[in-house]
Structures are given as C-alpha cells and as structure tokens.
Design an enzyme around this catalytic site. Structure first.
Site, PDB file in Angstrom:
ATOM      1  N   TRP A 101      18.655 -41.230  -8.141  1.00 17.16           N
ATOM      2  CA  TRP A 101      18.884 -42.025  -6.669  1.00 17.16           C
ATOM      3  C   TRP A 101      20.288 -42.677  -6.473  1.00 17.16           C
ATOM      4  O   TRP A 101      19.902 -42.878  -4.760  1.00 17.16           O
ATOM      5  CB  TRP A 101      17.851 -43.465  -7.383  1.00 17.16           C
ATOM      6  CG  TRP A 101      16.253 -42.347  -7.613  1.00 17.16           C
ATOM      7  CD1 TRP A 101      15.845 -42.331  -8.326  1.00 17.16           C
ATOM      8  CD2 TRP A 101      15.450 -41.463  -6.979  1.00 17.16           C
ATOM      9  NE1 TRP A 101      14.816 -42.006  -8.974  1.00 17.16           N
ATOM     10  CE2 TRP A 101      14.463 -41.364  -7.974  1.00 17.16           C
ATOM     11  CE3 TRP A 101      15.316 -40.966  -5.592  1.00 17.16           C
ATOM     12  CZ2 TRP A 101      13.688 -40.204  -7.454  1.00 17.16           C
ATOM     13  CZ3 TRP A 101      15.002 -39.732  -5.387  1.00 17.16           C
ATOM     14  CH2 TRP A 101      13.880 -39.383  -6.025  1.00 17.16           C
ATOM     15  N   ASP A 172      18.548 -51.180  -4.407  1.00 14.00           N
ATOM     16  CA  ASP A 172      17.560 -50.432  -4.056  1.00 14.00           C
ATOM     17  C   ASP A 172      16.464 -51.023  -5.842  1.00 14.00           C
ATOM     18  O   ASP A 172      17.426 -50.261  -6.587  1.00 14.00           O
ATOM     19  CB  ASP A 172      17.681 -48.741  -4.350  1.00 14.00           C
ATOM     20  CG  ASP A 172      16.077 -48.038  -4.782  1.00 14.00           C
ATOM     21  OD1 ASP A 172      15.273 -48.579  -4.277  1.00 14.00           O
ATOM     22  OD2 ASP A 172      16.847 -46.443  -4.554  1.00 14.00           O
ATOM     23  N   LYS A 196       5.128 -48.044  -7.319  1.00 14.21           N
ATOM     24  CA  LYS A 196       5.454 -48.215  -9.046  1.00 14.21           C
ATOM     25  C   LYS A 196       5.412 -49.755  -9.428  1.00 14.21           C
ATOM     26  O   LYS A 196       4.509 -49.734 -10.244  1.00 14.21           O
ATOM     27  CB  LYS A 196       7.097 -48.182  -8.959  1.00 14.21           C
ATOM     28  CG  LYS A 196       8.186 -46.463  -8.962  1.00 14.21           C
ATOM     29  CD  LYS A 196       9.461 -46.775  -9.118  1.00 14.21           C
ATOM     30  CE  LYS A 196       9.482 -45.047  -7.866  1.00 14.21           C
ATOM     31  NZ  LYS A 196       9.464 -43.890  -8.677  1.00 14.21           N
TER      32      LYS A 196
HETATM   33  C1  LIG Z   1      15.204 -46.384  -7.677  1.00 13.60           C
HETATM   34  C2  LIG Z   1      14.295 -45.351  -7.214  1.00 13.60           C
HETATM   35  N1  LIG Z   1      15.500 -44.561  -5.351  1.00 13.60           N
HETATM   36  C3  LIG Z   1      14.374 -44.529  -4.640  1.00 13.60           C
HETATM   37  C4  LIG Z   1      12.833 -43.558  -5.439  1.00 13.60           C
HETATM   38  C5  LIG Z   1      12.425 -42.516  -3.824  1.00 13.60           C
HETATM   39  O1  LIG Z   1      11.700 -43.092  -3.432  1.00 13.60           O
HETATM   40  P1  LIG Z   1      10.811 -42.402  -2.862  1.00 13.60           P
HETATM   41  O2  LIG Z   1      10.106 -41.371  -3.188  1.00 13.60           O
HETATM   42  O3  LIG Z   1       9.705 -43.076  -2.140  1.00 13.60           O
HETATM   43  O4  LIG Z   1      11.742 -41.665  -1.647  1.00 13.60           O
HETATM   44  C6  LIG Z   1      13.036 -43.434  -6.078  1.00 13.60           C
HETATM   45  C7  LIG Z   1      11.413 -42.588  -6.591  1.00 13.60           C
HETATM   46  O5  LIG Z   1      11.009 -42.581  -7.555  1.00 13.60           O
HETATM   47  C8  LIG Z   1      13.815 -44.278  -7.088  1.00 13.60           C
HETATM   48  O6  LIG Z   1      13.098 -44.581  -8.882  1.00 13.60           O
END
Ligand SMILES: Cc1ncc(COP(=O)(O)O)c(C=O)c1O
Length: 362
Positions: A101, A172, A196
């Site tokens: 991510w 994030d 989550k």
């Molecule tokens: C740490 C992290 N950042 C970003 C995301 C992406 O999230 P989204 O699918 O809501 O865009 C996730 C999804 O699992 C994540 O775990």
C-alpha cells in the site's frame, strides 16, 4: 449463527453495532423512516453525524487544532488526493515504503508531482520489517513525510514514534486506526478507510491539523480540496450517510467497552495468543515478519507447502473460521484480528491451529 471472521476488510463488525442497526433500521428514533432515507441536511441525520464526530474526538482526546472529516473514495483515492492538496509546484514529498500500500501511495504521488522513497524495506521481493531510524533519510525540504502505520498485506506495524524531522507527517492508518490510545498531535494528516477497524466500506475518516489543511493547494477542483470538506463539516456534498451511521454505532460500542485503553488490552492479548500458538509448533508455522515489527492487527504466516496452506483454509472454513487466505499478492495465510474480532474467535483459531499442526506435523 455467526462465523469467526478473520477477513482483512471489509471485516468483522461488533455484534452490538449490527444489532443496534437492526433495531433502528426501519424506523429510526420514531421518525417513521430509516436513517438511510433521511436528508443529510435534516436534524435526525445531523445528530448522528455530530455524535460520530464527538465520539471520535473524545476517544482520541483530539485537540481543537485538528479537524475530523468523513470522506469517500477509499484510501486508494486519497493516495492521489493527498499530493494533489499538499504537494506544491517545485516541492518533493518523502514516502517511507514498507509494503504494497505504501508503494501504491508513492506511485500515485509520482503521477501528481515529485516524490521519492525516503526508506524502503523491500528485500528479496518482500517486506518483513519496519526500517530503523538510521535507514530513513528525510529530505529537509520535503513537502511532507508519508508513512503506512500498519502493513495489512505483510503483517508489520510501526511500534515507535515516527520522526519526520520537523516536516509535516501524514499516515495511512487504514488497518490499525483506533487500535490503542494514540496521540495524533504529531500528525498533520491521518486517514483510514472504515472497513477494517471502524465500520463498513464506503467511508474514510481523515483527521488533519487545520493549519495544514488551510495550506492545501487552491488550484484543484473544489470537491477534491480537503479545506472544502473541513469547512463544510464533511457535508459539502451528500456524504455516505448509512456508512457514517454505522461508524457511529461502532464508536459508541468502543466507548461503552471502556475506550482505546480497554481495546488495546484486548488487542494485545489476542495477538499474543495467536503468535504464541504459531511459535509453539516448531517450524510448521513460520511468521515471516521480524519480531520487533509484528503487527497486532494482521497476523501473517506460512506453512511448509502451498498445498498444506490450501488444506488449512478449506478445513478452517468448514469449521466456521473464515477469511484466512493471505492477500493474492503475497500468498500464505493471514488472520486479521481487528478491534471487533473477539478473544473467543482468536481462541477458536488457536485451538484449530494446534490441532491442524498435530495432525500434519510428523
Ligand atoms: C493500509 C492500507 N492502505 C490502503 C488500502 C486501500 O484501501 P481502499 O481499498 O479502501 O482504497 C488498504 C486496503 O486494504 C490498506 O490496508
């Protein structure tokens, strides 16, 4: 019959929050309609919106200098929207890359402007740890420093304060938001998809320092400016009202439980029991995350063969233990043990893992 849900997101929700929604679904507080049918400008919804904000502020002990926003688009959209707001022409942003991510966040920033990796723990195609302070080189002129507090795919997590060397700090926190008491005053902007630790998918929480938001670029579309939503209390346009209502229910549950100190105790105990079970079976289970980087939210492990991993998933599913397959980009197994996953669910998984190891470990 509820299963033991170890899914990485959308993930388990507290039963109390779901049952409250069930009770209130058709007729919300004697208004003769569901909260989903109320105008986002009406009193009934406004009470929910304000309560969700107030509960979040109280749980975190947020100061007056931070604003709370309920946004859409998911963390993935904000990977782009953050540099659109905070990466000014001629500037460069720093990203600490600790997993898939954070890689995506950096890539999006590079589409918007100039951004670089200030540290990366990619080794042999995988991430297994958080970098040491010495490994991080912050550009003294960086527009901001971006980190990922918990790496959902690889099961690693920051367990120390992050030193951004005086530059604005952005995190994030999608997969570990509200897992323990957290002082957000060092942060200029944090964001987390709700699906989550705090609600259903469809809404993202952002908490930002007012002065930082005010410095955001003004030459981008109005709806993409964080200053627009902050000023409008996240009601510039129609927000995801039902998702925010569910976040309200989850925050009320967390408050009733005793707040973040209480959930931290439970979360630490859940991860302690699960890692202890994995570590107790010789080398049958292998958790690749470095000991000092192990996540309390996403526990990732491997078995000697992929065939055994498949068998484990199949048998676990048959016993009502679901969502244990690792992310498709990483493989292996993963149990996500977010706030709403109970100690009882973790104990059921621990029993299962011990039995499975006994049956297969010669
Ligand atoms: C740490 C992290 N950042 C970003 C995301 C992406 O999230 P989204 O699918 O809501 O865009 C996730 C999804 O699992 C994540 O775990």
């Amino acid at each position: 019959m509820r299963v033991h849900n170890f899914g990485a997101g959308p993930a388990a929700l507290p039963l109390a929050a779901l049952e409250r929604a069930q009770r209130e679904l058709v007729d919300f507080e004697n208004t003769g309609m569901s909260i989903m049918e109320h105008s986002h400008r009406g009193d009934a919804y406004d009470r929910v919106h304000s309560e969700a904000t107030a509960l979040l502020r109280a749980l975190l002990g947020l100061g007056d200098d931070h604003t709370v926003m309920f946004l859409t688009g998911g963390a993935s959209q904000h990977f782009a929207q953050i540099p659109m707001n905070f990466l000014h022409p001629g500037q460069s942003a720093d990203y600490i890359v600790t997993g898939g991510w954070s890689e995506k966040a950096l890539e999006e920033a590079q589409r918007v402007g100039t951004a670089r990796s200030a540290a990366s723990t990619l080794e042999n195609g995988r991430y297994t740890r958080i970098p040491s302070a010495e490994e991080i080189s912050i550009d003294p002129a960086a527009a901001y420093v971006h980190v990922t507090s918990n790496n959902t795919l690889y099961g690693t997590q920051w367990h120390r304060e992050i030193d951004a060397k005086g530059r604005p700090l952005i995190s994030d926190m999608s997969s570990d938001f509200l897992w323990k008491p957290t002082d957000l005053s060092p942060y200029d902007f944090v964001y987390a998809g709700a699906q989550k630790n705090l609600g259903p998918s469809g809404v993202l929480i952002a908490i930002a320092r007012d002065s930082f938001v005010a410095q955001g670029r003004k030459d981008i579309p109005t709806v993409l400016r964080y200053a627009t939503q902050s000023k409008a209390r996240s009601l510039y346009n129609t927000p995801p009202t039902f998702a925010i209502y569910m976040v309200r229910n989850v925050l009320a549950w967390l408050t009733d439980l005793g707040g973040l100190a209480a959930i931290e105790k439970i979360n630490r105990e859940k991860s302690r029991r699960l890692y202890a079970a994995l570590d107790s079976q010789g080398d049958f289970y292998r958790a690749p995350a470095a000991l000092d980087s192990r996540s309390t939210m996403n526990v990732v492990w491997r078995l000697p063969t992929e065939a055994l991993e498949e068998e484990l998933v199949t048998k676990a599913t048959a016993e009502g233990l679901i969502g244990l397959r690792g992310h498709r980009s990483v493989g292996g197994l993963r149990a996500s043990i977010y706030n709403a996953v109970t100690l009882e669910s973790v104990d059921a998984l621990v029993d299962f893992l011990k039995q499975f190891a006994r049956a297969h470990h010669a």
